[in-house]
Design a protein around this motif. Structure first.
Motif, PDB file in Angstrom:
ATOM      1  N   THR A 123     -87.740 -29.558   4.564  1.00  0.00           N
ATOM      2  CA  THR A 123     -88.970 -29.476   5.355  1.00  0.00           C
ATOM      3  C   THR A 123     -89.389 -28.015   5.484  1.00  0.00           C
ATOM      4  O   THR A 123     -88.565 -27.147   5.753  1.00  0.00           O
ATOM      5  CB  THR A 123     -88.761 -30.076   6.751  1.00  0.00           C
ATOM      6  N   ARG A 124     -90.680 -27.741   5.276  1.00  0.00           N
ATOM      7  CA  ARG A 124     -91.190 -26.373   5.376  1.00  0.00           C
ATOM      8  C   ARG A 124     -92.112 -26.263   6.600  1.00  0.00           C
ATOM      9  O   ARG A 124     -92.986 -27.106   6.795  1.00  0.00           O
ATOM     10  CB  ARG A 124     -91.949 -25.974   4.113  1.00  0.00           C
TER      11      ARG A 124
ATOM     12  N   ARG B 113     -87.867 -22.795   5.588  1.00  0.00           N
ATOM     13  CA  ARG B 113     -87.349 -23.955   4.872  1.00  0.00           C
ATOM     14  C   ARG B 113     -86.107 -24.461   5.608  1.00  0.00           C
ATOM     15  O   ARG B 113     -85.105 -23.760   5.735  1.00  0.00           O
ATOM     16  CB  ARG B 113     -87.007 -23.592   3.433  1.00  0.00           C
TER      17      ARG B 113
ATOM     18  N   GLU C 109     -84.844 -19.438   4.953  1.00  0.00           N
ATOM     19  CA  GLU C 109     -84.121 -20.661   5.300  1.00  0.00           C
ATOM     20  C   GLU C 109     -83.643 -20.602   6.742  1.00  0.00           C
ATOM     21  O   GLU C 109     -83.248 -19.548   7.247  1.00  0.00           O
ATOM     22  CB  GLU C 109     -82.921 -20.852   4.372  1.00  0.00           C
TER      23      GLU C 109
ATOM     24  N   GLU D 296     -90.721 -16.847   2.328  1.00  0.00           N
ATOM     25  CA  GLU D 296     -89.966 -18.052   2.672  1.00  0.00           C
ATOM     26  C   GLU D 296     -88.587 -17.651   3.165  1.00  0.00           C
ATOM     27  O   GLU D 296     -87.955 -16.742   2.628  1.00  0.00           O
ATOM     28  CB  GLU D 296     -89.853 -18.971   1.454  1.00  0.00           C
TER      29      GLU D 296
ATOM     30  N   ARG E 169     -94.796 -23.817   8.472  1.00  0.00           N
ATOM     31  CA  ARG E 169     -95.680 -22.692   8.174  1.00  0.00           C
ATOM     32  C   ARG E 169     -95.964 -21.875   9.427  1.00  0.00           C
ATOM     33  O   ARG E 169     -96.334 -22.420  10.462  1.00  0.00           O
ATOM     34  CB  ARG E 169     -96.993 -23.216   7.593  1.00  0.00           C
TER      35      ARG E 169
ATOM     36  N   TYR F 137     -93.025 -19.187   5.524  1.00  0.00           N
ATOM     37  CA  TYR F 137     -92.577 -20.579   5.514  1.00  0.00           C
ATOM     38  C   TYR F 137     -91.077 -20.613   5.805  1.00  0.00           C
ATOM     39  O   TYR F 137     -90.288 -19.935   5.142  1.00  0.00           O
ATOM     40  CB  TYR F 137     -92.850 -21.231   4.161  1.00  0.00           C
TER      41      TYR F 137
END
Length: 314
Positions: A185-186, A208, A150, A148, A188, A206
């Motif tokens: 909101t993620r 973010r 950002e 993940e 993919r 992901y």
């Protein structure tokens, strides 16, 4: 060595078919799973027994050998033989170095994940099926870990959508942030996570989203809130003012006698709704009446006259 009655452990008859054995296993495995009974050593041991019994009774070859042993064991008991004097020799695996036991993962629980490299099988099982207790698991594909990261965007980019370029393992990845994305909101990116092992698929990446604060608009879900300066004369007499939106300026009609702080709703002028094409939230414009800071002599005279008329009308 102690004889284990796998049929009794699973609570099924000796002529139970494959489906009966599977149903019994699943019911008991759910009941005694370590995740359901954290810290309960008795439940953990029971869970191991259940898996061991299922490993034998669900495998035709193991079950056949176990049934032959069971018949010999019951005959020995009927003849009054003592358990300690039973001849285990014909039943113990004699493969050089100990035959390795391969657990079939699938409907059975992943014992390796629960108990690590420690064998979850009893001496009875390993003597019967695995020589001196050798234990291994078939290498199975493991999916890579999800990652993940950002990514920050402006409110304008959240409205119109945006593109970001990322660097990963010497490659440039282009990602599209859809209109309507909000903080949290993620997005993919399939297969761009950590690589898998033993031929397993890679994980996913992901992104973010974090939407930066905006100087003029406050976002609440799909709606926007803003402040509109209105001069005193327009607030009293009515008129038109320009309101900025993320799609461009629009004209708002101000009715006479509009009060400071009054809020007007502009339908469909808010944020686009994520993955709902053509749908938008609303924009709420709060009136902020601007009082004159400098008056000409004539303006002051007129305000004095208005005050006198107002006092007379009380």
């Amino acid at each position: 060595m102690e004889y284990k009655d796998y049929y009794q452990i699973l609570g099924v008859s000796r002529d139970a078919d494959e489906q009966e054995i599977k149903r019994a296993y699943r019911r008991l495995a759910r009941q005694y799973h370590p995740d359901v009974n954290p810290g309960d050593k008795a439940a953990e041991e029971r869970f191991k027994e259940i898996n061991e019994a299922y490993e034998v009774l669900s495998d035709p070859d193991k079950r056949r050998k176990y049934d032959q042993l069971g018949a010999a064991w019951r005959d020995w008991e009927r003849m009054g033989g003592r358990p300690g004097d039973f001849d285990w020799g014909p039943w113990v695996s004699t493969a050089p170095g100990g035959q390795r036991v391969y657990v079939r993962y699938g409907t059975a629980e992943d014992l390796e994940d629960l108990f690590g490299n420690e064998s979850p099988f009893s001496d009875f099982f390993t003597q019967l099926f695995g020589g001196l207790g050798g234990f291994a698991h078939q290498a199975r594909p493991r999916r890579g870990q999800d990652l993940e990261q950002e990514v920050e965007i402006s409110l304008e980019e959240a409205y119109h959508g945006a593109t970001r370029l990322l660097q990963k393992d010497g490659r440039r990845l282009q990602v599209r942030v859809p209109p309507g994305a909000a903080t949290g909101t993620r997005i993919r990116m399939a297969g761009e996570g950590s690589p898998g092992t033993d031929g397993g698929e890679p994980g996913d990446l992901y992104l973010r989203v974090r939407v930066a604060p905006h100087p003029r608009f406050e976002r609440r879900g799909d709606d926007l809130y803003t402040t509109v300066p209105v001069d005193l004369y327009t607030a009293v007499l009515g008129g038109k003012v320009q309101v900025d939106t993320l799609a461009g300026p629009v004209t708002l009609t101000i009715p006479p006698h509009t009060q400071n702080g009054q809020i007007f709703r502009l339908r469909g002028k808010g944020m686009p709704k994520l993955r709902r094409k053509g749908e938008y939230g609303d924009l709420y414009a709060r009136v902020e009446v601007q009082l004159p800071t400098r008056l000409t002599a004539r303006q002051r005279e007129l305000f004095e006259e208005l005050r006198r008329l107002s006092e007379e009308g009380r």
